[in-house]
Design a protein around this motif. Structure first.
Motif, PDB file in Angstrom:
ATOM      1  N   ASP A 188       0.822  -1.219   0.000  1.00 52.16           N
ATOM      2  CA  ASP A 188       0.000   0.000   0.000  1.00 52.16           C
ATOM      3  C   ASP A 188       0.857   1.272   0.000  1.00 52.16           C
ATOM      4  OD1 ASP A 188       0.971  -0.001   2.588  1.00 52.16           O
ATOM      5  OD2 ASP A 188      -0.989   0.139   3.571  1.00 52.16           O
ATOM      6  N   GLU A 233       0.488   5.420  -8.018  1.00 53.04           N
ATOM      7  CA  GLU A 233       0.412   6.414  -6.946  1.00 53.04           C
ATOM      8  C   GLU A 233       0.265   5.796  -5.561  1.00 53.04           C
ATOM      9  OE1 GLU A 233      -2.260   9.700  -7.669  1.00 53.04           O
ATOM     10  OE2 GLU A 233      -2.026   9.456  -9.820  1.00 53.04           O
ATOM     11  N   GLU A 234      -0.561   4.783  -5.424  1.00 52.13           N
ATOM     12  CA  GLU A 234      -0.873   4.251  -4.094  1.00 52.13           C
ATOM     13  C   GLU A 234      -0.412   2.816  -3.859  1.00 52.13           C
ATOM     14  OE1 GLU A 234      -1.835   6.238  -1.933  1.00 52.13           O
ATOM     15  OE2 GLU A 234      -2.675   7.915  -3.075  1.00 52.13           O
TER      16      GLU A 234
END
Length: 366
Positions: A280, A307-308
């Motif tokens: 994550d 991005e995540e």
């Protein structure tokens, strides 16, 4: 043994249950890095650490308490952070010609009259702007001439042009000396040492010219790859910064310094499938300014990052596992977080604020 297993492994189970991704700092490891860095350069009083690498006021206070006397900063927010944390000697290592930025620097000198603040110039245009704005300003503001040792980013050539700038600042009564950032120097020890010796010789020529004119000044500079190679007789202050947290790159390439990883990104495995695990922590949690497969150590090969999330190649992890990753570039990773989960010297865990990506001066009153 895989590369990730060689980078100062830390058991993620030592960290309490917290939301992830999270920036984690081990205070005892920071102090270990301070000790070996000070030993390498000949004494803690010679260090002028660059605060851009952590942007944390609590770390400035910690370093002050352990003998560090001066700091270098890149932004006005960092300058104010150091001053607010009790620092009284700050070099703003950014040779700007922007009158608004310079004006705010002068305001900081007014707000912290006991501090010695030093700016940089590398051009006649810069000297003209500073000369105009410094009229009537605090005498605690001084200037260094930024020299280009071959990096090609900022700095005046190390020749008569540099001497002319230095003479101009000396006429203002504000010359602190020279600034030499040699961040382009890499390679084997002997190669780095030869480059430093060559630069030191050129710098000594400049210094001798000034001394003949009755001008005696010192030098600030170096980087993580050269700070231990510059003789004290040539360079008074050295400014490595990454040593505070270290990073995967320096742990590999500069292992002789005995630095340890002190800054990590804590991440959780949120999914596993077909020999891969998804974390994550993506590019908003770990700096993406390095090639994809070199962005961190502490897990398997990086397959993709968005991005995540980051997908790594591993069949040994399980959904719910936590990992402590060592960034390849910890400086720009710390910049992504407004606080850090810190394990203090007494073993307690607490969140501590840091500037994160804040660049502006928040307040100029005390």
């Amino acid at each position: 043994m895989t590369r990730s297993n060689m980078i100062n492994p830390i058991d993620a189970d030592l960290v309490p249950a917290v939301a992830t991704p999270c920036f984690v700092v081990m205070e005892d490891r920071v102090l270990h890095n301070l000790a070996v860095t000070a030993q390498a350069c000949g004494g803690v009083e010679r260090l002028m650490p660059h605060v851009k690498t952590h942007r944390a006021a609590w770390l400035v206070s910690l370093l002050l308490a352990h003998g560090v006397l001066a700091f270098k900063a890149s932004t006005l927010a960092e300058v104010e952070m150091v001053l607010s944390a009790g620092g009284t000697r700050v070099t703003w290592a950014f040779p700007t010609v922007n009158p608004q930025n310079i004006g705010r620097f002068i305001e900081l000198a007014r707000a912290f009259p006991e501090a010695e603040l030093t700016g940089l110039i590398d051009s006649r245009e810069g000297l003209d702007v500073w000369t105009r704005l410094l009229e009537g300003a605090s005498p605690s503001i001084r200037l260094r001439v930024d020299l280009d040792p071959g990096m090609g980013r900022t700095g005046v050539a190390m020749d008569e042009a540099a001497l002319e700038l230095a003479r101009g600042v000396a006429r203002l009564g504000r010359l602190a000396g020279w600034h030499v950032y040699d961040g382009h120097i890499r390679g084997a020890y002997d190669e780095r040492k030869a480059e430093v010796e060559k630069l030191a010789g050129t710098l000594e020529v400049l210094q001798s010219h000034l001394r003949e004119e009755g001008i005696d000044v010192d030098v600030v500079g170096a980087c993580s790859y050269t700070f231990d190679l510059w003789p004290r007789s040539v360079m008074r202050y050295v400014s490595p910064g990454t040593w505070v947290y270290s990073n995967a790159q320096h742990l590999r390439e500069l292992s002789h310094h005995k630095w340890v990883a002190a800054g990590f990104v804590l991440t959780t495995v949120v999914s596993t499938r077909n020999g891969t695990s998804t974390l994550d922590a993506g590019s908003k949690a770990i700096s993406p300014d390095k090639p994809l497969r070199q962005r961190f150590e502490g897990a398997g090969e990086i397959v993709m990052m968005n991005e995540e999330h980051t997908v790594i190649r591993s069949d040994a992890l399980h959904t719910g596992d936590r990992l402590l990753l060592v960034p390849e570039h910890t400086c720009t990773t710390a910049y992504l977080y407004s606080n850090a989960l810190v394990r203090s010297l007494d073993g307690h865990w607490e969140y501590r604020d840091q500037l994160g990506n804040e660049r502006s001066v928040v307040a100029l009153t005390r």
